[in-house]
Design a protein around this motif. Structure first.
Motif, PDB file in Angstrom:
ATOM      1  N   ASP A   1      68.569 -59.016  -5.731  1.00  0.00           N
ATOM      2  CA  ASP A   1      67.522 -60.016  -5.575  1.00  0.00           C
ATOM      3  C   ASP A   1      67.867 -61.367  -6.193  1.00  0.00           C
ATOM      4  O   ASP A   1      67.085 -62.298  -6.085  1.00  0.00           O
TER       5      ASP A   1
ATOM      6  N   TYR B   1      62.688 -67.702 -11.410  1.00  0.00           N
ATOM      7  CA  TYR B   1      62.012 -66.442 -11.735  1.00  0.00           C
ATOM      8  C   TYR B   1      60.871 -66.705 -12.717  1.00  0.00           C
ATOM      9  O   TYR B   1      60.577 -65.898 -13.581  1.00  0.00           O
TER      10      TYR B   1
ATOM     11  N   ARG C   1      58.049 -65.437  -6.886  1.00  0.00           N
ATOM     12  CA  ARG C   1      58.949 -65.568  -8.031  1.00  0.00           C
ATOM     13  C   ARG C   1      58.908 -66.935  -8.713  1.00  0.00           C
ATOM     14  O   ARG C   1      58.957 -67.015  -9.914  1.00  0.00           O
TER      15      ARG C   1
ATOM     16  N   ARG D   1      69.043 -60.315 -16.091  1.00  0.00           N
ATOM     17  CA  ARG D   1      69.102 -59.922 -14.685  1.00  0.00           C
ATOM     18  C   ARG D   1      70.546 -59.706 -14.225  1.00  0.00           C
ATOM     19  O   ARG D   1      70.835 -58.788 -13.461  1.00  0.00           O
TER      20      ARG D   1
END
Length: 132
Positions: free
Chosen positions: A3, A79, A96, A127
């Protein structure tokens, strides 16, 4: 990790980003110190112009950007919806992304903006390691 928004052409220092700020627009000048904060997050920060606005990545994973419009400027986070925002600065309703809207004569809470920048940097590093 699938993602992550990846920008593989990001480089350590992009002259196109410097040219974007050098255009003399006052609102671009308003966000330049925030972009410098983003640049200073770590040795792994890379940058580029993405969709016409300065964007920062860790390696090639985008985490923040700045942009200037006619009446305001934005400090944005790819994000941002996942970031804690106790000062309530983040705006947006997407899945997001979130941004802090900056206006003339209304300086943002600088400490809270720095906290958001630091949190966004740590979030993207996590992440990248597969932990978020």
């Amino acid at each position: 990790m699938a993602d992550l928004f990846r920008l593989p052409s990001a480089v350590r220092r992009d002259p196109d980003v410097d040219a974007w700020f050098a255009q003399g627009d006052a609102l671009r000048g308003m966000v330049q110190p925030w972009f410098e904060e983003l640049r200073g997050c770590g040795a792994d920060v890379r940058e580029l112009l993405h969709d016409g606005h300065p964007t920062v990545c860790v390696a090639d994973a985008a985490f923040a950007y700045v942009d200037a419009f006619a009446a305001h400027a934005n400090l944005g986070f790819f994000y941002g919806a996942a970031l804690e925002d106790p000062a309530g600065l983040l705006q947006g309703v997407g899945k997001r992304m979130r941004h802090v809207k900056l206006h003339w004569g209304r300086p943002p809470d600088a400490s809270a903006c720095r906290d958001l920048i630091a949190a966004a940097y740590q979030d993207i590093r996590l992440r990248l390691k597969g932990g978020a």
